[in-house]
Design an enzyme around this catalytic site. Structure first.
Site, PDB file in Angstrom:
ATOM      1  CG  ASP A 267      52.161  64.814  26.045  1.00  0.00           C
ATOM      2  OD1 ASP A 267      53.100  64.279  26.673  1.00  0.00           O
ATOM      3  OD2 ASP A 267      52.250  65.090  24.838  1.00  0.00           O
ATOM      4  CD1 TRP A 268      56.474  67.534  30.788  1.00  0.00           C
ATOM      5  CD2 TRP A 268      57.492  65.546  30.669  1.00  0.00           C
ATOM      6  NE1 TRP A 268      57.616  67.612  31.522  1.00  0.00           N
ATOM      7  CE2 TRP A 268      58.274  66.405  31.460  1.00  0.00           C
ATOM      8  CE3 TRP A 268      57.953  64.243  30.450  1.00  0.00           C
ATOM      9  CZ2 TRP A 268      59.485  66.010  32.042  1.00  0.00           C
ATOM     10  CZ3 TRP A 268      59.152  63.855  31.029  1.00  0.00           C
ATOM     11  CH2 TRP A 268      59.897  64.725  31.811  1.00  0.00           C
TER      12      TRP A 268
END
Ligand code: BGC
Length: 721
Positions: A267-268
């Site tokens: 994820d980011w």
């Protein structure tokens, strides 16, 4: 292109080029992007050089046929081996035609229409140049304080799995190279992101492996069984190890046990977050841990591009791991047909025709109508067309009905509630007043609303949360309507007129006061582009409400988590020998949800006969039929969702009070009776034992059938060897 050629590309790649494939950067980094960022400022601070951009494997958040084409063209001009870029974006519940938020879609219990919505989202996104969507989000959710519950389909592992499959089918179709109207899916957030402690986003997750396997993992697995191409890791820890550096989750469960061969993306920023989590002493160690644990693509941080080369050269990370990961990325590019057609389905002309077409909006309207849940109706709905209506509240004329993930959705193009109601054919008199904003208001606004309401025969109150109040980083500890809206509601209810609340929100709210101060409640979630039309159709009886909750509504935040598939405890309330005090209960509120899982009203009414079993015993490996007669006792055609639950009375480990095993959503003509038969398989009674073996326990069971998890008819049966 044949796999052999992919290997030959791999052989030609330098180590830097391989590692750059793992880098995912946002659109502004790329030449050809409309909002192009110079490689200075924050980009330079991140250490992003032109060399990295030139070789990076994928883009985050690009879309629009023209822009994507120009990015891909510029990229291919500079890329030595002509390896095309992958374009990824969050197409969560629609691209420009926005469908209800996934929690709403869940409440439709209509997996076919859910699949259709994903197919449409894919078509609109693909023609605009997107190759991969960061969806479906299948995190099981029990805590409405967590803002991201709106991205999930709810609290049940079986139902979530059914929707996970439907979404993957809809996004991906059967053949990504041939069907360029589809996109690859990326199931997220692996794993158990929905169980953040206290409902606070990004917070710790800690649970037994049994619980993880039984409740949280099935929906991810279902998505992969359906062929989902990618998996995104979660921000949280699982058993003390951040998911993005968690070898057990990624290598052992995903790859070894489930045989997943697709791409894993962080994820980011989650690779770099291994540092603040406290399991890496710097970017270098973060890179090593994430790569060894199994993350292929690093989203928006640069631990890999800055450190993996040195680690391969020093022998800390094996080049085989790098090669395997690169090959996975090349394989997806190839599956999408990008080596032969780097612009894939991108088409500016078709983009105009396809996006927000009549057909797409029509499906959005149908799905929005099916997603709304009628929570209360004291004989006030459907409204008669000629009644004089006052529409009051911050959502009366408000386009903020698309939800927090409607990245490309246009609020201007969304049908507001006022327009849906007032522009209907044959609409009677309707006056409107805001009353207050979502979280603030003045006495004048309140007084104006009261004056408007005083003139009306029926009041529709359009209340709720703004989209910023849920979604990522949108946790709330107080899950009531904002105070100013409660004040408006209290003042309106004092008028003593028939009042309907229509609610726009991203989570199950504490509706205790709303339920006391209104005659009807329609939960509309964030209904999407066609929201106003769909709600008007329901309020005026053009459509019959059929949505059923997939996440329990609590009496108050203090009751959270409250979910239907809980355990009995050793001191259950209401047992024949229960004491008055020393039982598991609250002193001030019931144990049960205010509105339970599976619940929702209709304008039709249904009765259930006692269920009948084909046999009182079920043998391991075999099935029994459970048949129930359901009757529409009303004069209105309507849909009923017949639900089947099971309880294992005595397991090796404690079993939930009820577990949804099957359901059937059926249309009934006025006064029609239907016989519904479910086939219950012994396999459906299996669960993870204390040694994690997945088997069933011979012994006593109860099967339940009914309209929701709290109103059920039951029959006992025995499981025998
Ligand atoms: C979210 C993901 C999303 C990603 C890319 C993250 O902050 O947690 O769900 O896919 O951003 O936009």
């Amino acid at each position: 292109m044949a796999d052999l050629s992919l290997h030959s590309i791999l052989e030609q790649m330098t180590l830097e080029e391989k590692i750059a494939q793992f880098m995912q950067l946002a659109t502004p980094f790329f030449e050809g992007a409309e909002e192009q960022g110079e490689i200075t400022g924050p980009m330079a601070e991140m250490g992003i050089t032109e060399e990295i951009v030139k070789n990076s494997g994928s883009v985050l958040g690009a879309s629009g046929a023209k822009e994507v084409r120009s990015i891909q063209e510029a990229y291919l001009k500079n890329n030595r081996l002509g390896i095309p870029l992958l374009i990824m974006a969050d197409i969560v519940h629609g691209f420009k035609t926005i469908f209800p938020v996934p929690l709403g879609i869940g409440c439709s219990w209509d997996t076919e229409l859910a699949e259709k919505s994903a197919e449409i989202a894919a078509r609109e996104a693909a023609v605009s140049g997107v190759h991969v969507t960061f969806a479906p989000m299948v995190d099981l959710v029990r805590d409405p304080r967590w803002g991201r519950v709106m991205e999930s389909t709810g609290e049940d592992p079986f139902l979530n799995s059914e929707f996970a499959r439907a979404f993957v089918r809809g996004f991906q179709g059967r053949n990504l190279a041939e069907d360029t109207d589809r996109v690859a899916a990326c199931v997220k957030h692996f794993a158990a992101y929905g169980a953040a402690e206290g409902g606070r986003d990004y917070n710790t997750v800690d649970m037994s492996e049994r619980q993880l396997r039984e409740m949280y993992l099935p929906a991810y697995k279902a998505a992969l069984d359906e062929g989902c191409e990618m998996v995104m890791t979660a921000f949280n820890t699982v058993d003390g190890i951040p998911a993005s550096g968690n070898k057990k989750l990624m290598r052992d469960i995903l790859r070894e046990e489930w045989g997943f061969e697709g791409i894993l993306i962080s994820d980011w920023g989650a690779v770099k977050e291994l540092i603040p989590h406290g399991v890496a002493n710097g970017e270098k160690e973060a890179a090593e841990k994430a790569m060894k644990a199994g993350v292929d693509i690093e989203m928006m941080t640069t631990c890999y591009v800055h450190h993996l080369k040195e680690q391969v050269e020093s022998g800390t990370v094996s080049e085989n791991l790098i090669d395997e990961a690169v090959l996975r990325i090349l394989t997806l590019k190839n599956k999408l047909g990008l080596f032969d057609h780097p612009h894939r389905g991108t088409d500016e002309k078709r983009e105009q025709e396809v996006i927000m077409s009549e057909e797409h909006r029509h499906v959005a309207r149908r799905l929005a109508a099916k997603s709304c849940v009628l929570l209360k109706n004291d004989d006030i709905l459907p409204l008669q067309a000629d009644k004089k209506v006052a529409l009051i509240g911050p959502f009366a004329q408000n386009g903020d009905i698309l939800g927090p993930w409607a990245w490309k959705g246009s609020r201007e193009k969304a049908v507001q509630l006022y327009d849906g109601i007032a522009k209907r054919e044959g609409a009677g008199s309707i006056s409107v007043a805001k009353g207050c904003d979502v979280a603030a208001g003045t006495e004048d606004e309140l007084n104006e609303a009261l004056a408007v309401a005083a003139e009306a025969e029926v009041i529709i109150l359009a209340l709720g949360e703004s989209s910023e109040m849920s979604g990522e980083a949108g946790s709330r500890s107080d899950i009531r309507l904002p105070e100013i809206q409660r004040k408006l509601l209290a003042a309106i209810s004092k008028l003593g007129k028939p009042t309907v609340a229509v609610l726009f929100n991203g989570r199950p709210l504490d509706l205790t006061d709303v339920s006391q101060q209104t005659d009807a409640i329609l939960e509309a979630w964030f209904p999407g582009t066609e929201g106003g039309h769909a709600i008007a159709d329901l309020l005026y009886g053009i459509e019959n409400p059929s949505g059923r909750l997939t996440m329990s509504f609590p009496h108050s935040a203090g009751q959270v988590p409250v979910y239907y598939n809980c355990f009995n405890t050793g001191r259950p309330q209401g047992a024949p020998d229960a004491q008055e005090r020393y039982v598991s209960q609250y002193l001030d509120i019931p144990n049960e949800a205010l509105y339970p899982f599976g619940y929702g009203l209709s304008y039709s009414s249904f009765t259930y006969d006692e269920p009948v079993l084909s046999s009182g015993t079920l043998k391991v490996g075999e099935t029994i039929d459970v048949t129930v007669r359901v009757t529409n006792t009303s004069e209105r055609e309507g849909e009923e969702t017949v639900q089947l639950y099971v309880r294992d009375l005595s397991g090796e480990v404690v079993r939930p009070l009820k577990e949804l095993k099957d359901f059937a959503k059926l249309t009934f003509k006025p006064r029609e009776t239907k016989e519904v038969t479910f086939t219950l398989r012994e396999e459906q009674l299996r669960y993870h034992h204390s040694d994690l073996q997945f088997t069933s326990d011979p012994g006593d069971f109860i099967v339940y059938v009914g309209p929701n998890s709290a109103e059920l008819k039951e029959q006992p049966f025995k499981l025998i060897n």
